[in-house]
Design an enzyme around this catalytic site. Sequence first.
Site, PDB file in Angstrom:
ATOM      1  CD  GLU A   1     -31.955  -4.021 -29.818  1.00 23.70           C
ATOM      2  OE1 GLU A   1     -33.119  -3.589 -29.886  1.00 23.70           O
ATOM      3  OE2 GLU A   1     -30.959  -3.276 -29.786  1.00 23.70           O
TER       4      GLU A   1
ATOM      5  CG  HIS B   1     -25.782   0.328 -25.862  1.00 27.12           C
ATOM      6  ND1 HIS B   1     -25.080   1.205 -26.656  1.00 27.12           N
ATOM      7  CD2 HIS B   1     -26.413  -0.519 -26.713  1.00 27.12           C
ATOM      8  CE1 HIS B   1     -25.295   0.913 -27.940  1.00 27.12           C
ATOM      9  NE2 HIS B   1     -26.085  -0.136 -27.995  1.00 27.12           N
TER      10      HIS B   1
ATOM     11  CD  GLU C   1     -25.687  -2.127 -31.106  1.00 26.39           C
ATOM     12  OE1 GLU C   1     -26.327  -1.341 -30.394  1.00 26.39           O
ATOM     13  OE2 GLU C   1     -26.215  -2.886 -31.938  1.00 26.39           O
TER      14      GLU C   1
ATOM     15  CG  ASN D   1     -26.001  -7.122 -31.813  1.00 33.53           C
ATOM     16  OD1 ASN D   1     -24.991  -7.287 -31.130  1.00 33.53           O
ATOM     17  ND2 ASN D   1     -26.433  -5.918 -32.160  1.00 33.53           N
TER      18      ASN D   1
ATOM     19  CG  ASP E   1     -22.838   3.666 -26.152  1.00 33.82           C
ATOM     20  OD1 ASP E   1     -23.388   2.940 -25.283  1.00 33.82           O
ATOM     21  OD2 ASP E   1     -23.442   4.094 -27.156  1.00 33.82           O
TER      22      ASP E   1
HETATM   23  O1  9MR Z   1     -27.513   4.515 -33.558  1.00 34.19           O
HETATM   24  C1  9MR Z   1     -28.822   4.272 -34.015  1.00 34.19           C
HETATM   25  C2  9MR Z   1     -29.621   5.575 -34.001  1.00 34.19           C
HETATM   26  O2  9MR Z   1     -29.082   6.486 -34.920  1.00 34.19           O
HETATM   27  C3  9MR Z   1     -31.071   5.290 -34.305  1.00 34.19           C
HETATM   28  O3  9MR Z   1     -31.820   6.477 -34.151  1.00 34.19           O
HETATM   29  C4  9MR Z   1     -31.586   4.216 -33.373  1.00 34.19           C
HETATM   30  C5  9MR Z   1     -33.036   3.902 -33.672  1.00 34.19           C
HETATM   31  O4  9MR Z   1     -33.463   2.774 -33.007  1.00 34.19           O
HETATM   32  O5  9MR Z   1     -30.805   3.053 -33.510  1.00 34.19           O
HETATM   33  C6  9MR Z   1     -29.496   3.260 -33.098  1.00 34.19           C
HETATM   34  O6  9MR Z   1     -28.764   2.067 -33.106  1.00 34.19           O
HETATM   35  C7  9MR Z   1     -29.246   1.019 -32.244  1.00 34.19           C
HETATM   36  C8  9MR Z   1     -28.851  -0.296 -32.869  1.00 34.19           C
HETATM   37  O7  9MR Z   1     -29.323  -0.376 -34.182  1.00 34.19           O
HETATM   38  C9  9MR Z   1     -29.357  -1.475 -32.058  1.00 34.19           C
HETATM   39  N1  9MR Z   1     -28.956  -1.383 -30.685  1.00 34.19           N
HETATM   40  C10 9MR Z   1     -29.216  -0.101 -30.025  1.00 34.19           C
HETATM   41  C11 9MR Z   1     -28.614   1.042 -30.854  1.00 34.19           C
HETATM   42  C12 9MR Z   1     -28.771   2.356 -30.123  1.00 34.19           C
HETATM   43  O8  9MR Z   1     -30.122   2.698 -30.022  1.00 34.19           O
END
Ligand code: 9MR
Length: 339
Positions: A154, A231, A259, A195, A261
């Site tokens: 990001e 997402h 990722e 990513n 969903d």
């Molecule tokens: O799935 C992850 C969640 O459990 C955490 O609380 C969150 C914190 O930022 O991160 C989530 O995963 C993220 C991923 O690392 C990067 N892209 C977005 C994902 C969803 O927030």
Amino acid sequence: MHPSTFCHSAATPAASSALPTGTSTTLLDNAAKAAGKKYLGTATDNGELTDTAYTAILDEKGMFGQITPANSMKWENTEPEQGVWTWTDADQIANLAKSNGQLLRGHNCVWYNQLPSWVTSGTWTTSTLTSVVQNHTGELVGRYKGQVWDVVNEPFNDDGTYREDVFYNTLGESYIPIALTAARAADPNAKLYINEYNIEYQGSKATAMINLVKSLQSQGVPIDGIGLQSHFIVGEVPSTLQATMESFTALGVEIAITELDIRMTLPETAALLEQQKTDYDTVISACRAVSGCIGVTVWDFTDKYSWVPSTFSGQGAATPYDSNLVKKPAYDGIIAGFA
Ligand code: 9MR
């Protein structure tokens, strides 16, 4: 719990009994491989691994060919204090992948979020932060060799400008080559990705990613792939997804959906679940159609553990299994996309 309450909820989960379910008996990774892809994978997290109904699906041969740790390889969890490494949770996921014969996606080395305070609040010079980035990236990539890594996660704002975090503010864009070069040095065989989300649409952010990859390539910096987080929102999967993917693979890098969903505004309805099935089919079909798209990872496979409801109030139901671990129509959408 009152006995009658227990009997009622055990026999007929009220929320999902009236809704359509998935019916395909084809396993997800088997379907991906039959379509010539490397894997259909899922995110998972340490706290979920004591849920035996969950792990029965996670561990089933042919279901998930790849796993990504949702949290346990992140900086705050692996190097909570400078030079102090905590590997227990990360190792648990890596060992699970090994024992299940699944590919592992390392996630991630350098990201603005989930950083320990010693990184965000440190007083850095160009030289000291360069060493910190090199060291952290090298330790991670060197510990889990032969994997795919989200080396940089990001890096952009939605308008395509660079996100201002401790790395950018101290090192400028150079933190990206610094991390990628350290990753390659730690494991010449690792696949190195950047990513990002909201690059699935054509626009400034996708263009920024293309320009970044071109710039890295022209400098001789190692870059193997672009991860499209994906997402999405039900009914709003971008119609240009395949074209966007092709604009990335035209650079000579591979891509992956990392990722996936597809969330909806709750409550679930039959119509929303059917649209979600179509949307999963659309995303998978786009990856299937692009030879450089190597695989797809869902950001956990069940609504029971999805990150969505805690982040987007009133939204959820984003994954292919419901919170009772029952297949949704979305499951069939994935199978249809690979068919
Ligand atoms: O799935 C992850 C969640 O459990 C955490 O609380 C969150 C914190 O930022 O991160 C989530 O995963 C993220 C991923 O690392 C990067 N892209 C977005 C994902 C969803 O927030």
